[in-house]
Design a protein around this motif. Structure first.
Motif, PDB file in Angstrom:
ATOM      1  N   TRP A  25       0.874  -1.172   0.000  1.00 57.15           N
ATOM      2  CA  TRP A  25       0.000   0.000   0.000  1.00 57.15           C
ATOM      3  C   TRP A  25       0.910   1.219   0.000  1.00 57.15           C
ATOM      4  O   TRP A  25       1.566   1.502   0.997  1.00 57.15           O
ATOM      5  CB  TRP A  25      -0.902   0.015   1.225  1.00 57.15           C
ATOM      6  CG  TRP A  25      -2.214  -0.635   0.987  1.00 57.15           C
ATOM      7  CD1 TRP A  25      -3.412  -0.005   0.885  1.00 57.15           C
ATOM      8  CD2 TRP A  25      -2.478  -2.020   0.782  1.00 57.15           C
ATOM      9  NE1 TRP A  25      -4.399  -0.916   0.628  1.00 57.15           N
ATOM     10  CE2 TRP A  25      -3.856  -2.166   0.558  1.00 57.15           C
ATOM     11  CE3 TRP A  25      -1.679  -3.165   0.746  1.00 57.15           C
ATOM     12  CZ2 TRP A  25      -4.455  -3.383   0.320  1.00 57.15           C
ATOM     13  CZ3 TRP A  25      -2.267  -4.385   0.505  1.00 57.15           C
ATOM     14  CH2 TRP A  25      -3.642  -4.485   0.296  1.00 57.15           C
ATOM     15  N   GLU A 119     -15.511 -10.385  -0.319  1.00 57.93           N
ATOM     16  CA  GLU A 119     -14.641  -9.816   0.711  1.00 57.93           C
ATOM     17  C   GLU A 119     -13.440  -9.236  -0.012  1.00 57.93           C
ATOM     18  O   GLU A 119     -12.967  -9.808  -1.000  1.00 57.93           O
ATOM     19  CB  GLU A 119     -14.221 -10.908   1.696  1.00 57.93           C
ATOM     20  CG  GLU A 119     -13.444 -10.386   2.892  1.00 57.93           C
ATOM     21  CD  GLU A 119     -13.205 -11.499   3.909  1.00 57.93           C
ATOM     22  OE1 GLU A 119     -13.687 -11.365   5.040  1.00 57.93           O
ATOM     23  OE2 GLU A 119     -12.526 -12.478   3.536  1.00 57.93           O
ATOM     24  N   LEU A 121     -10.013  -5.998   0.417  1.00 66.67           N
ATOM     25  CA  LEU A 121      -9.344  -4.922   1.140  1.00 66.67           C
ATOM     26  C   LEU A 121      -9.694  -3.615   0.443  1.00 66.67           C
ATOM     27  O   LEU A 121      -9.668  -3.544  -0.792  1.00 66.67           O
ATOM     28  CB  LEU A 121      -7.828  -5.138   1.140  1.00 66.67           C
ATOM     29  CG  LEU A 121      -7.362  -6.353   1.939  1.00 66.67           C
ATOM     30  CD1 LEU A 121      -5.943  -6.744   1.557  1.00 66.67           C
ATOM     31  CD2 LEU A 121      -7.455  -6.066   3.424  1.00 66.67           C
ATOM     32  N   ASP A 122     -10.016  -2.595   1.224  1.00 67.49           N
ATOM     33  CA  ASP A 122     -10.299  -1.301   0.613  1.00 67.49           C
ATOM     34  C   ASP A 122      -8.988  -0.552   0.375  1.00 67.49           C
ATOM     35  O   ASP A 122      -7.901  -1.070   0.659  1.00 67.49           O
ATOM     36  CB  ASP A 122     -11.294  -0.490   1.450  1.00 67.49           C
ATOM     37  CG  ASP A 122     -10.775  -0.085   2.823  1.00 67.49           C
ATOM     38  OD1 ASP A 122      -9.542  -0.093   3.065  1.00 67.49           O
ATOM     39  OD2 ASP A 122     -11.629   0.253   3.680  1.00 67.49           O
ATOM     40  N   HIS A 124      -7.528   1.569   1.924  1.00 69.71           N
ATOM     41  CA  HIS A 124      -6.758   1.833   3.142  1.00 69.71           C
ATOM     42  C   HIS A 124      -6.191   0.564   3.762  1.00 69.71           C
ATOM     43  O   HIS A 124      -5.535   0.616   4.803  1.00 69.71           O
ATOM     44  CB  HIS A 124      -7.631   2.577   4.156  1.00 69.71           C
ATOM     45  CG  HIS A 124      -8.255   3.800   3.588  1.00 69.71           C
ATOM     46  ND1 HIS A 124      -7.544   4.916   3.228  1.00 69.71           N
ATOM     47  CD2 HIS A 124      -9.549   4.060   3.263  1.00 69.71           C
ATOM     48  CE1 HIS A 124      -8.364   5.828   2.720  1.00 69.71           C
ATOM     49  NE2 HIS A 124      -9.586   5.318   2.728  1.00 69.71           N
ATOM     50  N   GLY A 125      -6.499  -0.585   3.156  1.00 70.61           N
ATOM     51  CA  GLY A 125      -6.001  -1.862   3.659  1.00 70.61           C
ATOM     52  C   GLY A 125      -6.904  -2.515   4.684  1.00 70.61           C
ATOM     53  O   GLY A 125      -6.504  -3.477   5.340  1.00 70.61           O
ATOM     54  N   ASP A 126      -8.141  -2.033   4.816  1.00 70.08           N
ATOM     55  CA  ASP A 126      -9.095  -2.592   5.769  1.00 70.08           C
ATOM     56  C   ASP A 126     -10.001  -3.605   5.069  1.00 70.08           C
ATOM     57  O   ASP A 126     -10.457  -3.366   3.944  1.00 70.08           O
ATOM     58  CB  ASP A 126      -9.968  -1.481   6.375  1.00 70.08           C
ATOM     59  CG  ASP A 126      -9.148  -0.485   7.183  1.00 70.08           C
ATOM     60  OD1 ASP A 126      -8.189  -0.906   7.868  1.00 70.08           O
ATOM     61  OD2 ASP A 126      -9.460   0.723   7.107  1.00 70.08           O
ATOM     62  N   TRP A 127     -10.278  -4.723   5.746  1.00 70.84           N
ATOM     63  CA  TRP A 127     -11.159  -5.743   5.178  1.00 70.84           C
ATOM     64  C   TRP A 127     -12.590  -5.243   5.153  1.00 70.84           C
ATOM     65  O   TRP A 127     -13.068  -4.651   6.117  1.00 70.84           O
ATOM     66  CB  TRP A 127     -11.088  -7.045   5.988  1.00 70.84           C
ATOM     67  CG  TRP A 127      -9.871  -7.839   5.672  1.00 70.84           C
ATOM     68  CD1 TRP A 127      -8.763  -7.991   6.453  1.00 70.84           C
ATOM     69  CD2 TRP A 127      -9.626  -8.598   4.484  1.00 70.84           C
ATOM     70  NE1 TRP A 127      -7.838  -8.785   5.811  1.00 70.84           N
ATOM     71  CE2 TRP A 127      -8.343  -9.176   4.607  1.00 70.84           C
ATOM     72  CE3 TRP A 127     -10.361  -8.836   3.322  1.00 70.84           C
ATOM     73  CZ2 TRP A 127      -7.791  -9.980   3.614  1.00 70.84           C
ATOM     74  CZ3 TRP A 127      -9.806  -9.635   2.337  1.00 70.84           C
ATOM     75  CH2 TRP A 127      -8.537 -10.200   2.488  1.00 70.84           C
ATOM     76  N   GLN A 128     -13.260  -5.507   4.046  1.00 72.80           N
ATOM     77  CA  GLN A 128     -14.665  -5.168   3.863  1.00 72.80           C
ATOM     78  C   GLN A 128     -15.391  -6.414   3.357  1.00 72.80           C
ATOM     79  O   GLN A 128     -14.790  -7.262   2.710  1.00 72.80           O
ATOM     80  CB  GLN A 128     -14.837  -4.036   2.844  1.00 72.80           C
ATOM     81  CG  GLN A 128     -14.073  -2.778   3.167  1.00 72.80           C
ATOM     82  CD  GLN A 128     -14.605  -2.055   4.391  1.00 72.80           C
ATOM     83  OE1 GLN A 128     -15.807  -2.107   4.681  1.00 72.80           O
ATOM     84  NE2 GLN A 128     -13.724  -1.412   5.132  1.00 72.80           N
TER      85      GLN A 128
END
Length: 180
Positions: A25, A119, A121-122, A124-128
């Motif tokens: 990232w 599923e 990663l957005d 920003h590196g956050d799982w969604q």
């Protein structure tokens, strides 16, 4: 400032490659995301995948909105999906007409799952995790195919691939009231 990226066209061997996972990232990734969103918007796309611009990474943009190519598309905020996974899908499938920035001037009738759970990663590196249905589910499946080296023409019966002009004529015939 975002830049319009050149989109690879059918026949380019890079479109047949399986994309690599995103592992870093950094600003280059953020710039790529912004450029993909900009490119999809300026070319009347409702989605785009990094491999389509020659970047073999597992990154797609889902950006449904009404435009010249998809006037009935629902509106959503453009979403970057990094290293996406298809977790589940409905048993129900539906056929629908798709186009592709990499297969200009053509549409194909492609069968896709009606509902999917994904599923990813957005940016920003956050799982969604999301559940999508109908048109947005179709966009994701179409873009995900790019990560696996497939184009919609690989999924459609060759008899169900037509030109945009043929599609426009048949679509107009469906929507214009007929005199009795």
């Amino acid at each position: 400032m975002s830049q319009l990226r050149s989109v690879l066209q059918v026949g380019d061997a890079r479109l047949k490659q399986v994309a690599r996972p995103v592992t870093v990232w950094n600003q280059a990734l953020q710039t790529l995301i912004d450029d993909l969103i900009f490119t999809a918007e300026k070319t009347n796309g409702v989605g785009i995948a990094a491999p389509q611009v020659g970047v073999p990474q597992r990154l797609v943009i889902v950006a449904s909105r009404p435009n010249l190519r998809y006037p009935q598309a629902p509106t959503m905020e453009p979403t970057a999906l990094i290293n996406p996974c298809l977790l589940a899908h409905s048993e129900a499938v539906v056929a629908g007409w798709e186009g592709c920035l990499s297969v200009p001037n053509h549409r194909g009738n492609v069968v896709r799952y009606r509902e999917i759970e994904v599923e990813y990663l957005d940016r920003h590196g956050d799982w969604q995790r999301r559940v999508w249905v109908d048109f947005v589910a179709r966009i994701f499946q179409h873009e995900y195919d790019h990560l696996e080296g497939y184009l919609f023409v690989d999924r459609a019966d060759p008899a169900d691939v037509i030109t945009e002009a043929e599609y426009s004529v048949s679509n107009a015939q469906l929507t214009v009231p007929r005199a009795s």
